[in-house]
Scaffold this motif. Sequence first.
Motif, PDB file in Angstrom:
ATOM      1  N   ARG A  57     -11.313   9.601  -1.007  1.00 17.98           N
ATOM      2  CA  ARG A  57     -10.045   9.530  -1.563  1.00 17.98           C
ATOM      3  C   ARG A  57      -9.831   8.093  -1.584  1.00 17.98           C
ATOM      4  N   GLU A  58      -9.235   7.714  -2.882  1.00 15.93           N
ATOM      5  CA  GLU A  58      -8.930   6.480  -3.388  1.00 15.93           C
ATOM      6  C   GLU A  58      -7.653   5.714  -2.679  1.00 15.93           C
ATOM      7  N   VAL A  59      -7.793   5.660  -1.322  1.00 14.26           N
ATOM      8  CA  VAL A  59      -6.700   4.985  -0.505  1.00 14.26           C
ATOM      9  C   VAL A  59      -6.906   3.836  -0.402  1.00 14.26           C
TER      10      VAL A  59
END
Length: 392
Positions: free
Chosen positions: A307-309
């Motif tokens: 996840r691009e968090v």
Amino acid sequence: MASENLSLDKIRPNENQPRRTFYQESLEELAASIKERGVLQPIVVRPLTGKDKGFYQIVMGERRYRASKMLGMATIPAIIRDLSDEDAATDALLENYQREDMNVIEKARAIQGLLQHMSYEKIAKTLGVSEATVRRTLELLELPIPIQQELIQNPAKGALFQEGHARVLLGINDDTASQLRLVEKVKNEKLNISDLEKILTAIKQFPNKKEAFLRVSVGVTEQMLRSLGAREERKKPYKSQTAEQHLKSIEKQASTLADMMDDRIGEFLSAEQMNQLLATTAELQRDLENFNTKIRDSLATKDFGFREVYIHCPLCGRVELIGSVRCSVCWTILRRCYDCGNYDRNFEKCGITGAKIFVAEAENPKEHSKSYRCPMYKPKFDTQATRLKMVA
């Protein structure tokens, strides 16, 4: 050996004289000296035979002979020697070889003439130089005549095009047109030998860009080489150590670039300069977006559930991806329970698993802490990081 005054009409220049170029200004200075003080050093001649019997050929001293003729003198002091063709050629060369105003092409032609009488080894010993020097001097005769003429016309040490430049041009001796353009480039841009070598290297490495290298400055050539070289490197097999080197270099350069991006620059640039700057940064933005897309794809392939968090480092404030685990600047563990939306501070436990996590550990986790690499980490606060978007 005693000298005698010979009639200038009885003296003949040597057609094989090493010196072929006599600079008018230099002859006029010599003539002025002879007019004032006379010929201080006799010339050396040898008697001719056959149909030229009664005449003498100059072995050494043609400049003194020419200057005396300019003054209209009738005679000149001369020493007469009976010399063979080999001895006459050797003596003539030795007299002129050490003179600063004898250009290197004349020296090369003289050595070429001596090869008719002696070996490379003997010539080297006679001149007091190495055999390699003899051969290197002769190499200059492989250059096209127009290039040789440049060295004849501009023999002075301060000349813009010198012997060292000519030697570099031997590397493209099959391309006379480019050689001549590079001679003009050397003179117009005052290029040193190292500059010319860079251009030749560029042409050989990327022949399809030759026209560009012949036109642009050395500084631009170096920029083009870096860019083209990087593209070539990308075609080679990639090594793991190369990846780590590139990561460190990218991080360093990105930090430097970020420090330089002060929008006040626009107040001090012309409209043309700002257009150039925007074109540069827009191209960089496109390259970065393409690069980021490939990195995201690689992450999605290697890291299941990626996840691009983005989260802030609790210590230095650096914005990082949650998957980094540690801050790349200060090396602090990023996933602190204390910053997680699932952590219950009042009861000091995880709101999802119910695991007990004391505040001290939540604020300063170690690698054995439950928050380290926790897949359920949920940042409390939004970061300032945003995705770049392609500009159409």
